[in-house]
Design a protein around this motif. Structure first.
Motif, PDB file in Angstrom:
ATOM      1  N   ASN A  72      -1.703   6.920  10.693  1.00 49.70           N
ATOM      2  CA  ASN A  72      -1.265   5.572  11.032  1.00 49.70           C
ATOM      3  C   ASN A  72      -0.499   5.529  12.354  1.00 49.70           C
ATOM      4  O   ASN A  72       0.518   4.877  12.499  1.00 49.70           O
ATOM      5  CB  ASN A  72      -0.404   4.975   9.914  1.00 49.70           C
ATOM      6  N   GLY A  73      -1.013   6.285  13.331  1.00 49.95           N
ATOM      7  CA  GLY A  73      -0.451   6.202  14.663  1.00 49.95           C
ATOM      8  C   GLY A  73       0.719   7.122  14.929  1.00 49.95           C
ATOM      9  O   GLY A  73       1.261   7.130  16.022  1.00 49.95           O
ATOM     10  N   VAL A  74       1.100   7.929  13.946  1.00 46.43           N
ATOM     11  CA  VAL A  74       2.269   8.793  14.129  1.00 46.43           C
ATOM     12  C   VAL A  74       1.835  10.250  14.074  1.00 46.43           C
ATOM     13  O   VAL A  74       1.164  10.675  13.148  1.00 46.43           O
ATOM     14  CB  VAL A  74       3.315   8.531  13.024  1.00 46.43           C
ATOM     15  N   ALA A  80       1.309   1.914   1.639  1.00 49.34           N
ATOM     16  CA  ALA A  80       1.867   0.608   2.015  1.00 49.34           C
ATOM     17  C   ALA A  80       2.988   0.771   3.034  1.00 49.34           C
ATOM     18  O   ALA A  80       3.122  -0.034   3.974  1.00 49.34           O
ATOM     19  CB  ALA A  80       2.378  -0.119   0.773  1.00 49.34           C
ATOM     20  N   PHE A  81       3.795   1.802   2.860  1.00 51.85           N
ATOM     21  CA  PHE A  81       4.897   2.061   3.798  1.00 51.85           C
ATOM     22  C   PHE A  81       4.369   2.272   5.212  1.00 51.85           C
ATOM     23  O   PHE A  81       4.837   1.645   6.174  1.00 51.85           O
ATOM     24  CB  PHE A  81       5.687   3.285   3.333  1.00 51.85           C
ATOM     25  N   TYR A  82       3.359   3.140   5.362  1.00 54.64           N
ATOM     26  CA  TYR A  82       2.819   3.408   6.687  1.00 54.64           C
ATOM     27  C   TYR A  82       2.035   2.217   7.221  1.00 54.64           C
ATOM     28  O   TYR A  82       2.026   1.963   8.429  1.00 54.64           O
ATOM     29  CB  TYR A  82       1.946   4.673   6.663  1.00 54.64           C
ATOM     30  N   ARG A  83       1.376   1.486   6.334  1.00 49.97           N
ATOM     31  CA  ARG A  83       0.661   0.289   6.768  1.00 49.97           C
ATOM     32  C   ARG A  83       1.621  -0.735   7.383  1.00 49.97           C
ATOM     33  O   ARG A  83       1.372  -1.275   8.467  1.00 49.97           O
ATOM     34  CB  ARG A  83      -0.084  -0.331   5.586  1.00 49.97           C
ATOM     35  N   ALA A  87       4.762  -0.172   8.424  1.00 49.62           N
ATOM     36  CA  ALA A  87       5.476   0.397   9.572  1.00 49.62           C
ATOM     37  C   ALA A  87       4.638   0.327  10.839  1.00 49.62           C
ATOM     38  O   ALA A  87       5.167   0.097  11.937  1.00 49.62           O
ATOM     39  CB  ALA A  87       5.867   1.839   9.277  1.00 49.62           C
ATOM     40  N   ASN A  88       3.312   0.498  10.691  1.00 46.80           N
ATOM     41  CA  ASN A  88       2.436   0.526  11.855  1.00 46.80           C
ATOM     42  C   ASN A  88       1.668  -0.775  12.079  1.00 46.80           C
ATOM     43  O   ASN A  88       0.714  -0.811  12.851  1.00 46.80           O
ATOM     44  CB  ASN A  88       1.466   1.708  11.744  1.00 46.80           C
ATOM     45  N   LYS A  89       2.087  -1.820  11.365  1.00 48.91           N
ATOM     46  CA  LYS A  89       1.620  -3.184  11.645  1.00 48.91           C
ATOM     47  C   LYS A  89       0.116  -3.369  11.434  1.00 48.91           C
ATOM     48  O   LYS A  89      -0.585  -3.944  12.276  1.00 48.91           O
ATOM     49  CB  LYS A  89       1.997  -3.582  13.076  1.00 48.91           C
ATOM     50  N   TYR A  90      -0.367  -2.871  10.315  1.00 46.61           N
ATOM     51  CA  TYR A  90      -1.745  -3.128   9.921  1.00 46.61           C
ATOM     52  C   TYR A  90      -1.773  -4.230   8.869  1.00 46.61           C
ATOM     53  O   TYR A  90      -0.796  -4.436   8.144  1.00 46.61           O
ATOM     54  CB  TYR A  90      -2.397  -1.863   9.353  1.00 46.61           C
ATOM     55  N   GLU A  91      -2.907  -4.901   8.759  1.00 46.73           N
ATOM     56  CA  GLU A  91      -3.049  -5.983   7.797  1.00 46.73           C
ATOM     57  C   GLU A  91      -3.296  -5.473   6.380  1.00 46.73           C
ATOM     58  O   GLU A  91      -2.948  -6.123   5.406  1.00 46.73           O
ATOM     59  CB  GLU A  91      -4.198  -6.916   8.218  1.00 46.73           C
ATOM     60  N   SER A  92      -3.933  -4.310   6.261  1.00 44.89           N
ATOM     61  CA  SER A  92      -4.266  -3.783   4.939  1.00 44.89           C
ATOM     62  C   SER A  92      -4.252  -2.266   4.969  1.00 44.89           C
ATOM     63  O   SER A  92      -4.319  -1.642   6.041  1.00 44.89           O
ATOM     64  CB  SER A  92      -5.659  -4.272   4.502  1.00 44.89           C
ATOM     65  N   ASP A  93      -4.193  -1.677   3.787  1.00 43.53           N
ATOM     66  CA  ASP A  93      -4.200  -0.220   3.695  1.00 43.53           C
ATOM     67  C   ASP A  93      -5.522   0.353   4.191  1.00 43.53           C
ATOM     68  O   ASP A  93      -5.550   1.416   4.814  1.00 43.53           O
ATOM     69  CB  ASP A  93      -3.974   0.218   2.240  1.00 43.53           C
ATOM     70  N   ALA A 133      -7.636  -1.407  -5.965  1.00 40.91           N
ATOM     71  CA  ALA A 133      -6.318  -0.922  -6.398  1.00 40.91           C
ATOM     72  C   ALA A 133      -5.276  -1.154  -5.308  1.00 40.91           C
ATOM     73  O   ALA A 133      -4.161  -1.613  -5.580  1.00 40.91           O
ATOM     74  CB  ALA A 133      -6.398   0.558  -6.752  1.00 40.91           C
ATOM     75  N   HIS A 134      -5.629  -0.847  -4.070  1.00 44.85           N
ATOM     76  CA  HIS A 134      -4.684  -1.069  -2.964  1.00 44.85           C
ATOM     77  C   HIS A 134      -4.433  -2.560  -2.742  1.00 44.85           C
ATOM     78  O   HIS A 134      -3.307  -2.963  -2.442  1.00 44.85           O
ATOM     79  CB  HIS A 134      -5.214  -0.431  -1.676  1.00 44.85           C
ATOM     80  N   GLU A 135      -5.464  -3.372  -2.904  1.00 45.01           N
ATOM     81  CA  GLU A 135      -5.287  -4.817  -2.751  1.00 45.01           C
ATOM     82  C   GLU A 135      -4.372  -5.375  -3.844  1.00 45.01           C
ATOM     83  O   GLU A 135      -3.528  -6.239  -3.584  1.00 45.01           O
ATOM     84  CB  GLU A 135      -6.648  -5.518  -2.796  1.00 45.01           C
TER      85      GLU A 135
END
Length: 556
Positions: free
Chosen positions: A9-11, A273-276, A278-284, A500-502
């Motif tokens: 996720n960009g890190v 969800a935390f990384y999503r 933190a990195n400004k994504y709309e979904s996992d 499940a993620h949704e």
């Protein structure tokens, strides 16, 4: 793996996590536990890790040297944007350290995979994980500093001769600009590296070492413990009563632990969800696919298209029911071969001979890789106590060669799995040989091409060399089953993971009941329970609990 390897996720802080997932990322079958006591394999049937390190002592002695390679990377903080020469020097240091840690980690990972009860190997794997985390911390400012370079100045960097070999790395970093944090934020995020793999580690410890699989007595009078290898073997039993016993025993064990698995699954989704966020994504799913530059609609469209063709799957299953003369087709009947004859068996030596013939169309160079893998013992062949189940290929040791783990069971599926995993191995071998380290790996999106192609070559070879009508029917059944499990079953897994993620993103806690309901509803939907195609026992709602791919973020 994408060109900008080591990005979660960009890190740049969980390349360690990716390498630990390598064992799963290219697996043809689910990784199952093996808890029963099993005999020792001959030395030639075990892989030879001395190509990585001559001994555990050599590994221990080399670990400080590898860790010391991180210091030059840490010194690059504040230097990435100074000049093209400074950036190139920092990239050189970063990938040199990454390659060395990958080799260190590979050795420890394979040691744990063949014996999860080995405390020394566990400690080595943990030590390698800490070194990965340190590298992540040291490189945490990489993306942020590059993104901060003014566009005009960055263009001059991109055209600099010294950065030519890193052009695609830079393009990927720039592409992910909207999801890149500041250097200070990435530094904080990097501290979570060792936490990121917790759910996966818990899953494998529980699944591989601690599940108490029961014994059942078959119609023949034989009593067997229904571990995963036994499940794979006896789910093909010609006796319906035996099949039902095997399924009930196997999935019943997971049902007894479903709350533990659900808590762990929920924790894993919370991590995503935390990384999503933190990195400004709309979904996992967007966060997971972003590094590989795969649009989300490719994922969702795949699911839509496969679901649209469920009637084709149902037609096959109804035909199978008719051929086998079954009044009803149960979930426990799906793995039956099409013929009532005893399925063919193959020793591993015979599998190697078949593999040699199968891959001939790919040429002499490809065949030499197979011979090299046999001579240098790339493969750990048979089940063993404490050994992770299923099969995988790990090509993360760039300067060595790939390793293949199997649980060979003397059946057709084992032969097919061998060819499948060797396809991954040859892919990695060629890539490591022809590409610089930063580009040698490849994303999951492309990974299964080489492996499934080999499976199809195997089908073609066996159908062309054995014209016995009964064998031909057997093989046609295997080809159809391969299509079912590769296309429909994998799409089903992708659908479940997405849902499940949704559900979690909408504020739901993923309890055992909710995961069971979601999985069972989808299982019935894909296999036509309401249409009278396959009868789904509610017990199989818990099947989600033993699928390891769910811990690799939208792997399917």
């Amino acid at each position: 793996m994408p060109a900008a390897s080591g990005v979660f996720n960009g890190v740049h802080m969980t390349f360690y996590s990716w390498r630990n997932a390598a064992a799963l990322a290219f697996s043809s079958v689910t990784l199952f536990p093996i808890s029963s006591a099993l005999g020792q394999s001959p030395e030639q049937d075990k892989w030879d890790l001395t190509a990585l390190y001559p001994s555990d002592e050599a590994w221990t002695q080399d670990a400080p040297r590898v860790e010391a390679l991180i210091a030059p990377v840490a010194q690059c903080k504040g230097q990435w944007s100074k000049s093209p020469a400074a950036m190139a020097k920092c990239f050189d240091a970063y990938y040199l350290a990454q390659k060395a840690v990958a080799r260190l980690s590979n050795y420890a990972d394979q040691k744990v995979s063949v014996n999860g009860e080995d405390a020394k190997a566990q400690a080595m794997k943990g030590q390698a994980g800490k070194i990965w985390a340190k590298l992540g911390e040291a490189s945490s400012s990489l993306d942020s500093e590059i993104i901060a370079i003014p566009e005009t100045k960055l263009k001059t960097f991109l055209n600099a001769p010294g950065l030519k070999s890193y052009r695609m790395v830079l393009d990927n970093i720039v592409r992910q600009r909207p999801h890149t944090l500041s250097a200070a934020e990435n530094q904080i995020l990097s501290y979570s590296a060792e936490l990121a793999d917790g759910s996966r580690e818990v899953f494998h410890a529980l699944t591989t070492l601690n599940l108490p699989f029961p014994k059942v007595t078959l119609k023949s009078g034989e009593t067997v413990q229904i571990t995963a290898p036994a499940f794979g073997k006896y789910r093909q039993s010609p006796d319906a009563g035996d099949r039902e016993k095997v399924f009930q025993a196997f999935f019943g064990t997971y049902k007894d632990f479903r709350e533990t698995y659900a808590a762990n699954f929920n924790s894993m989704v919370n991590r995503d969800a935390f990384y999503r966020k933190a990195n400004k994504y709309e979904s996992d799913v967007e966060a997971a696919l972003g590094a590989s530059n795969v649009p989300v609609n490719v994922y969702t469209r795949m699911i839509e298209q496969v679901k649209a063709y469920r009637p084709l799957l149902w037609r096959y299953l109804k035909l199978k029911q008719k051929v086998l003369g079954l009044k009803d087709l149960k979930y426990s009947d799906l793995y039956l071969p099409l013929t009532q004859e005893t399925p063919p068996s193959y020793t591993f030596a015979e599998a190697q001979k078949i593999a040699r013939e199968t891959i001939k169309p790919l040429g002499e160079d490809y065949a030499k890789i197979l011979e090299l893998s046999i001579k240098d013992r790339w493969v750990d062949v048979y089940p063993a106590k404490g050994k992770v189940g299923g099969a995988y290929m790990d090509g993360s040791a760039y300067d060595v060669h790939p390793y293949l783990l199997m649980n060979y069971n003397n059946d057709y599926e084992s032969v097919s799995t061998y060819l499948h995993e060797f396809g991954h191995a040859a892919h990695s071998y060629y890539s490591n040989k022809t590409q610089p380290f930063q580009y040698a790996d490849y994303p999951t999106f492309a990974a299964e091409v080489a492996s499934t192609f080999n499976e199809n070559l195997l089908h073609h070879h066996l159908m062309g060399t054995n014209k016995d009508p009964k064998f031909q029917i057997f093989m046609l059944g295997q080809i159809l089953e391969n299509f079912r499990t590769t296309v429909f079953r994998q799409a089903f897994f992708a659908d479940f993971e997405w849902r499940a993620h949704e559900l979690a993103q909408k504020g739901n806690t993923l309890t055992a009941d909710l995961l069971d309901k979601t999985y069972l509803d989808l299982l019935k939907e894909y296999y036509g329970d309401a249409e009278g195609v396959v009868k789904i026992d509610p017990l199989y709602a818990v099947e989600w609990a033993f699928i390891p791919h769910f811990y690799n973020r939208f792997y399917v």
